[in-house]
Design a protein around this motif. Sequence first.
Motif, short mmCIF file in Angstrom:
data_model
loop_
_atom_site.label_atom_id
_atom_site.label_comp_id
_atom_site.label_asym_id
_atom_site.label_seq_id
_atom_site.Cartn_x
_atom_site.Cartn_y
_atom_site.Cartn_z
N MET A 165 -6.53 1.36 -6.35
CA MET A 165 -5.34 2.10 -6.00
C MET A 165 -4.28 1.83 -7.07
O MET A 165 -4.05 0.69 -7.45
CB MET A 165 -4.84 1.65 -4.63
CG MET A 165 -3.71 2.46 -4.12
SD MET A 165 -3.01 1.91 -2.55
CE MET A 165 -4.38 1.78 -1.49
N SER A 166 -3.63 2.87 -7.53
CA SER A 166 -2.62 2.69 -8.57
C SER A 166 -1.37 2.04 -8.00
O SER A 166 -1.10 2.11 -6.80
CB SER A 166 -2.28 4.03 -9.21
OG SER A 166 -1.52 4.80 -8.32
N SER A 167 -0.63 1.40 -8.89
CA SER A 167 0.58 0.71 -8.43
C SER A 167 1.63 1.70 -7.94
O SER A 167 2.38 1.40 -7.02
CB SER A 167 1.14 -0.16 -9.55
OG SER A 167 1.52 0.64 -10.64
N ASN A 168 1.67 2.89 -8.54
CA ASN A 168 2.64 3.89 -8.10
C ASN A 168 2.38 4.32 -6.66
O ASN A 168 3.30 4.44 -5.85
CB ASN A 168 2.60 5.10 -9.04
CG ASN A 168 3.75 6.04 -8.81
OD1 ASN A 168 4.76 5.66 -8.25
ND2 ASN A 168 3.57 7.27 -9.24
N LEU A 169 1.12 4.52 -6.33
CA LEU A 169 0.77 4.90 -4.95
C LEU A 169 1.08 3.76 -3.99
O LEU A 169 1.60 3.98 -2.89
CB LEU A 169 -0.71 5.28 -4.87
CG LEU A 169 -1.22 5.73 -3.52
CD1 LEU A 169 -0.48 6.99 -3.06
CD2 LEU A 169 -2.70 5.99 -3.58
N ARG A 170 0.79 2.55 -4.40
CA ARG A 170 1.06 1.38 -3.55
C ARG A 170 2.56 1.23 -3.31
O ARG A 170 2.99 0.95 -2.18
CB ARG A 170 0.51 0.13 -4.22
CG ARG A 170 0.49 -1.06 -3.31
CD ARG A 170 -0.23 -2.23 -3.93
NE ARG A 170 -1.60 -1.86 -4.22
CZ ARG A 170 -2.29 -2.31 -5.25
NH1 ARG A 170 -1.74 -3.16 -6.10
NH2 ARG A 170 -3.53 -1.96 -5.46
N ILE A 171 3.35 1.43 -4.36
CA ILE A 171 4.81 1.31 -4.21
C ILE A 171 5.34 2.37 -3.26
O ILE A 171 6.25 2.13 -2.47
CB ILE A 171 5.48 1.42 -5.59
CG1 ILE A 171 5.19 0.15 -6.39
CG2 ILE A 171 6.98 1.62 -5.47
CD1 ILE A 171 5.60 0.24 -7.84
N ARG A 172 4.76 3.55 -3.29
CA ARG A 172 5.22 4.62 -2.40
C ARG A 172 4.75 4.42 -0.96
O ARG A 172 5.36 4.95 -0.03
CB ARG A 172 4.77 5.97 -2.92
CG ARG A 172 5.45 6.31 -4.22
CD ARG A 172 5.15 7.73 -4.62
NE ARG A 172 5.81 8.04 -5.86
CZ ARG A 172 7.07 8.43 -5.96
NH1 ARG A 172 7.79 8.54 -4.88
NH2 ARG A 172 7.59 8.71 -7.13
N GLN A 173 3.67 3.68 -0.75
CA GLN A 173 3.18 3.46 0.62
C GLN A 173 3.94 2.35 1.33
O GLN A 173 4.01 2.37 2.56
CB GLN A 173 1.69 3.14 0.60
CG GLN A 173 0.83 4.35 0.42
CD GLN A 173 -0.64 4.04 0.55
OE1 GLN A 173 -1.04 2.89 0.50
NE2 GLN A 173 -1.44 5.07 0.72
N ILE A 174 4.52 1.43 0.60
CA ILE A 174 5.23 0.32 1.23
C ILE A 174 6.37 0.83 2.13
O ILE A 174 6.45 0.42 3.29
CB ILE A 174 5.73 -0.68 0.16
CG1 ILE A 174 4.54 -1.42 -0.43
CG2 ILE A 174 6.72 -1.67 0.75
CD1 ILE A 174 4.89 -2.26 -1.64
N PRO A 175 7.25 1.72 1.65
CA PRO A 175 8.31 2.20 2.56
C PRO A 175 7.79 2.98 3.76
O PRO A 175 8.41 2.98 4.82
CB PRO A 175 9.18 3.09 1.67
CG PRO A 175 8.88 2.69 0.29
CD PRO A 175 7.48 2.19 0.30
#
Length: 70
Positions: free
Chosen positions: A1-11
């Motif tokens: 999983m890319s970091s951009n997708l992970r960052i967007r899933q946290i919120p």
Amino acid sequence: MSSNLRIRQIPRWLSIVFTVAVIANFVAMGLAESPLRIVYMLLPPLFLLMFTGLYIFAIPYAAKWRRSKA
């Protein structure tokens, strides 16, 4: 999983946690005087939502700033 997708899933997940905490707070207030730990249970997800939201808001501006520097 890319970091951009992970960052967007946290919120997204934090908002679910925050919503459950708000519902628990209202239920506790309806049943009796709510203890402070239930009231303060709202604060950690709220602050994490604020910081992650600010980070996601700043990403396009930081990329634009980096492109203009190069």
